[in-house]
Design a protein around this motif. Structure first.
Motif, PDB file in Angstrom:
ATOM      1  N   ALA A   1       0.836  -1.208   0.000  1.00 56.12           N
ATOM      2  CA  ALA A   1       0.000   0.000   0.000  1.00 56.12           C
ATOM      3  C   ALA A   1       0.868   1.254   0.000  1.00 56.12           C
ATOM      4  CB  ALA A   1      -0.941  -0.010   1.206  1.00 56.12           C
ATOM      5  N   TRP A   2       1.965   1.253   0.761  1.00 51.41           N
ATOM      6  CA  TRP A   2       2.877   2.394   0.729  1.00 51.41           C
ATOM      7  C   TRP A   2       3.502   2.559  -0.652  1.00 51.41           C
ATOM      8  CZ3 TRP A   2       4.213   0.443   6.078  1.00 51.41           C
ATOM      9  CH2 TRP A   2       3.683   1.290   7.056  1.00 51.41           C
ATOM     10  N   GLY A   3       3.814   1.439  -1.295  1.00 46.89           N
ATOM     11  CA  GLY A   3       4.376   1.517  -2.638  1.00 46.89           C
ATOM     12  C   GLY A   3       3.404   2.083  -3.655  1.00 46.89           C
ATOM     13  N   ASN A   4       2.111   2.023  -3.333  1.00 46.42           N
ATOM     14  CA  ASN A   4       1.055   2.498  -4.233  1.00 46.42           C
ATOM     15  C   ASN A   4       0.505   3.860  -3.821  1.00 46.42           C
ATOM     16  OD1 ASN A   4      -0.763   1.668  -6.514  1.00 46.42           O
ATOM     17  ND2 ASN A   4      -2.348   1.898  -4.958  1.00 46.42           N
ATOM     18  N   LEU A   5       1.190   4.535  -2.908  1.00 43.77           N
ATOM     19  CA  LEU A   5       0.627   5.734  -2.290  1.00 43.77           C
ATOM     20  C   LEU A   5       0.303   6.825  -3.309  1.00 43.77           C
ATOM     21  CD1 LEU A   5      -0.130   6.832   0.482  1.00 43.77           C
ATOM     22  CD2 LEU A   5       2.202   7.699   0.716  1.00 43.77           C
ATOM     23  N   GLU A   6       1.193   7.086  -4.238  1.00 39.68           N
ATOM     24  CA  GLU A   6       0.937   8.137  -5.218  1.00 39.68           C
ATOM     25  C   GLU A   6      -0.294   7.823  -6.058  1.00 39.68           C
ATOM     26  OE1 GLU A   6       4.240   9.235  -7.607  1.00 39.68           O
ATOM     27  OE2 GLU A   6       5.546   9.704  -5.900  1.00 39.68           O
ATOM     28  N   ALA A   7      -0.460   6.560  -6.447  1.00 45.00           N
ATOM     29  CA  ALA A   7      -1.627   6.170  -7.241  1.00 45.00           C
ATOM     30  C   ALA A   7      -2.910   6.310  -6.417  1.00 45.00           C
ATOM     31  CB  ALA A   7      -1.465   4.735  -7.739  1.00 45.00           C
ATOM     32  N   THR A   8      -2.831   6.013  -5.132  1.00 45.75           N
ATOM     33  CA  THR A   8      -4.001   6.170  -4.262  1.00 45.75           C
ATOM     34  C   THR A   8      -4.442   7.624  -4.205  1.00 45.75           C
ATOM     35  OG1 THR A   8      -3.382   4.261  -2.912  1.00 45.75           O
ATOM     36  CG2 THR A   8      -4.873   5.869  -1.911  1.00 45.75           C
ATOM     37  N   PHE A   9      -3.504   8.530  -4.002  1.00 47.52           N
ATOM     38  CA  PHE A   9      -3.838   9.947  -3.944  1.00 47.52           C
ATOM     39  C   PHE A   9      -4.337  10.460  -5.283  1.00 47.52           C
ATOM     40  CE2 PHE A   9      -0.639  10.426  -0.289  1.00 47.52           C
ATOM     41  CZ  PHE A   9      -1.630  10.177   0.639  1.00 47.52           C
ATOM     42  N   ALA A  10      -3.749   9.944  -6.368  1.00 50.40           N
ATOM     43  CA  ALA A  10      -4.201  10.356  -7.696  1.00 50.40           C
ATOM     44  C   ALA A  10      -5.652   9.949  -7.918  1.00 50.40           C
ATOM     45  CB  ALA A  10      -3.306   9.743  -8.771  1.00 50.40           C
ATOM     46  N   ALA A  11      -6.015   8.752  -7.451  1.00 52.46           N
ATOM     47  CA  ALA A  11      -7.396   8.285  -7.596  1.00 52.46           C
ATOM     48  C   ALA A  11      -8.346   9.158  -6.781  1.00 52.46           C
ATOM     49  CB  ALA A  11      -7.500   6.824  -7.159  1.00 52.46           C
ATOM     50  N   VAL A  12      -7.930   9.533  -5.570  1.00 48.07           N
ATOM     51  CA  VAL A  12      -8.783  10.388  -4.734  1.00 48.07           C
ATOM     52  C   VAL A  12      -8.973  11.743  -5.403  1.00 48.07           C
ATOM     53  CG1 VAL A  12      -8.927  11.606  -2.535  1.00 48.07           C
ATOM     54  CG2 VAL A  12      -8.209   9.222  -2.586  1.00 48.07           C
ATOM     55  N   ASN A  13      -7.909  12.305  -5.934  1.00 48.16           N
ATOM     56  CA  ASN A  13      -8.024  13.591  -6.626  1.00 48.16           C
ATOM     57  C   ASN A  13      -8.939  13.503  -7.835  1.00 48.16           C
ATOM     58  OD1 ASN A  13      -6.378  15.106  -4.912  1.00 48.16           O
ATOM     59  ND2 ASN A  13      -4.513  14.468  -5.965  1.00 48.16           N
ATOM     60  N   GLN A  14      -8.855  12.397  -8.543  1.00 47.34           N
ATOM     61  CA  GLN A  14      -9.682  12.208  -9.742  1.00 47.34           C
ATOM     62  C   GLN A  14     -11.141  11.976  -9.379  1.00 47.34           C
ATOM     63  OE1 GLN A  14      -8.195   9.143 -12.324  1.00 47.34           O
ATOM     64  NE2 GLN A  14      -9.920   9.235 -13.725  1.00 47.34           N
ATOM     65  N   ASN A  15     -11.371  11.332  -8.253  1.00 44.31           N
ATOM     66  CA  ASN A  15     -12.731  10.979  -7.835  1.00 44.31           C
ATOM     67  C   ASN A  15     -13.169  11.817  -6.635  1.00 44.31           C
ATOM     68  OD1 ASN A  15     -12.906   8.805  -9.760  1.00 44.31           O
ATOM     69  ND2 ASN A  15     -11.581   7.611  -8.405  1.00 44.31           N
ATOM     70  N   GLY A  16     -12.861  13.094  -6.698  1.00 46.53           N
ATOM     71  CA  GLY A  16     -13.121  13.973  -5.564  1.00 46.53           C
ATOM     72  C   GLY A  16     -14.574  14.022  -5.142  1.00 46.53           C
ATOM     73  N   ALA A  17     -15.496  14.002  -6.107  1.00 44.09           N
ATOM     74  CA  ALA A  17     -16.918  14.070  -5.760  1.00 44.09           C
ATOM     75  C   ALA A  17     -17.354  12.835  -4.984  1.00 44.09           C
ATOM     76  CB  ALA A  17     -17.755  14.238  -7.023  1.00 44.09           C
ATOM     77  N   ALA A  18     -16.888  11.666  -5.427  1.00 43.66           N
ATOM     78  CA  ALA A  18     -17.241  10.427  -4.735  1.00 43.66           C
ATOM     79  C   ALA A  18     -16.610  10.383  -3.350  1.00 43.66           C
ATOM     80  CB  ALA A  18     -16.792   9.228  -5.559  1.00 43.66           C
ATOM     81  N   TYR A  19     -15.394  10.881  -3.251  1.00 43.17           N
ATOM     82  CA  TYR A  19     -14.705  10.926  -1.959  1.00 43.17           C
ATOM     83  C   TYR A  19     -15.456  11.832  -0.988  1.00 43.17           C
ATOM     84  CZ  TYR A  19     -10.848  11.839   1.320  1.00 43.17           C
ATOM     85  OH  TYR A  19     -10.074  11.973   2.442  1.00 43.17           O
ATOM     86  N   GLN A  20     -15.876  12.979  -1.466  1.00 40.55           N
ATOM     87  CA  GLN A  20     -16.619  13.896  -0.606  1.00 40.55           C
ATOM     88  C   GLN A  20     -17.968  13.311  -0.212  1.00 40.55           C
ATOM     89  OE1 GLN A  20     -16.656  17.879  -1.995  1.00 40.55           O
ATOM     90  NE2 GLN A  20     -17.850  18.660  -0.280  1.00 40.55           N
ATOM     91  N   ALA A  21     -18.628  12.627  -1.153  1.00 40.73           N
ATOM     92  CA  ALA A  21     -19.926  12.025  -0.847  1.00 40.73           C
ATOM     93  C   ALA A  21     -19.802  10.965   0.247  1.00 40.73           C
ATOM     94  CB  ALA A  21     -20.523  11.417  -2.110  1.00 40.73           C
ATOM     95  N   ALA A  22     -18.666  10.268   0.262  1.00 36.13           N
ATOM     96  CA  ALA A  22     -18.465   9.251   1.295  1.00 36.13           C
ATOM     97  C   ALA A  22     -18.518   9.860   2.690  1.00 36.13           C
ATOM     98  CB  ALA A  22     -17.124   8.545   1.078  1.00 36.13           C
ATOM     99  N   GLY A  23     -18.090  11.114   2.814  1.00 35.18           N
ATOM    100  CA  GLY A  23     -18.118  11.776   4.111  1.00 35.18           C
ATOM    101  C   GLY A  23     -19.505  12.056   4.622  1.00 35.18           C
ATOM    102  N   GLU A  24     -20.481  12.059   3.715  1.00 36.06           N
ATOM    103  CA  GLU A  24     -21.867  12.311   4.121  1.00 36.06           C
ATOM    104  C   GLU A  24     -22.635  11.018   4.348  1.00 36.06           C
ATOM    105  OE1 GLU A  24     -22.578  15.396   4.683  1.00 36.06           O
ATOM    106  OE2 GLU A  24     -20.618  16.010   3.904  1.00 36.06           O
ATOM    107  N   ALA A  25     -21.999   9.896   4.065  1.00 34.19           N
ATOM    108  CA  ALA A  25     -22.680   8.604   4.184  1.00 34.19           C
ATOM    109  C   ALA A  25     -22.715   8.144   5.634  1.00 34.19           C
ATOM    110  CB  ALA A  25     -21.955   7.562   3.330  1.00 34.19           C
ATOM    111  N   PRO A  26     -23.657   7.277   5.996  1.00 33.51           N
ATOM    112  CA  PRO A  26     -23.656   6.684   7.339  1.00 33.51           C
ATOM    113  C   PRO A  26     -22.334   5.972   7.598  1.00 33.51           C
ATOM    114  CG  PRO A  26     -25.699   6.186   6.183  1.00 33.51           C
ATOM    115  CD  PRO A  26     -24.778   6.794   5.173  1.00 33.51           C
TER     116      PRO A  26
END
Length: 248
Positions: A136-161
């Protein structure tokens, strides 16, 4: 250190800033010691494949009764922790193989992505926790890139139960596919990511231990319960050798 309530909320701090965050120092010196002879593993086993879970809920690689117990507090969204993982693990495994040193990994959770990954690396067999963390540490940059690309979905997760929140974070960060490719089925992951009691325990342990030990940055290291004032592998290797993990 963040409270459990804060950790369970979705923070939209810039992921790349988290990736580049530096580590912190510590305090305490470790006295030099006599050479410690190698300690044989029980017949039919080897220390490099021996994993136990400590009272602090950390994952211990090696001899659980090793005379030198190295502990790392690490975050899965810490670039310095990722660097340490890449640089140190071959050397750590050499020390662990002797039975003289054990290496324990504990979570110091900084944000919801970190907590999500911490949950997933613990999801399968205990022997897989540290290897999955390293990947997972070796994939860290790709993880952050995915979050940046999917910002709306990431933000929506914060409103979920709460029971849906970490599934949403994992999906936005591309973690479901990542861990599925490494042996954790989607169904396994979903079961772990909806186990709110376990997730809260990880967050609680992080907050309580960080407060007790005054750890506010990662990676941070203890040797036999004493905080080290170094956090680079070359320096830690020297500490272990001086403490007795060396040849005559």
């Amino acid at each position: 250190m963040k409270s459990t309530r804060t950790l369970l909320k979705l923070s939209l701090a810039a992921p790349l800033a988290l990736a580049l965050a530096a580590c912190g120092g510590g305090s305490g010196d470790v006295e030099d010691g006599d050479v410690i002879a190698p300690i044989a593993a029980p017949e039919g086993t080897n220390w490099g494949e021996t994993v136990t879970i400590s009272e602090e809920d950390g994952y211990v690689l090696g001899n659980p009764d090793a005379p030198l117990k190295l502990v790392e507090y690490a975050s899965h969204t810490c670039g310095a922790c990722a660097n340490f993982s890449a640089q140190a693990k071959p050397g750590i495994k050499e020390f662990v193989a002797t039975g003289v040193v054990s290496f324990e990994q504990r979570n110091l959770v900084r944000d919801p992505i970190d907590l999500t990954i911490a949950t997933l690396v613990r999801c399968g067999a205990k022997e897989n926790m540290q290897p999955l963390s390293d990947q997972a540490w070796g994939n860290l940059e790709a993880t952050f890139a995915a979050v940046n690309q999917n910002g709306a979905a990431y933000q929506a997760a914060g409103e979920a139960p709460l029971e849906e929140r970490f599934v949403g974070i994992a999906q936005a960060a591309g973690l479901i596919d990542f861990f599925a490719a490494r042996g954790l089925s989607a169904d396994q992951q979903l079961a772990c990511l909806t186990d709110t009691e376990t997730i809260e325990t990880i967050a609680n342990n992080s907050s309580e231990q960080a407060s007790e030990l005054n750890i506010n940055a990662t990676p941070a290291f203890l040797l036999n319960g004493r905080r080290l004032d170094v956090n680079q592998w070359r320096e830690i290797e020297g500490v272990l050798q001086r403490a007795g993990a060396r040849s005559e």
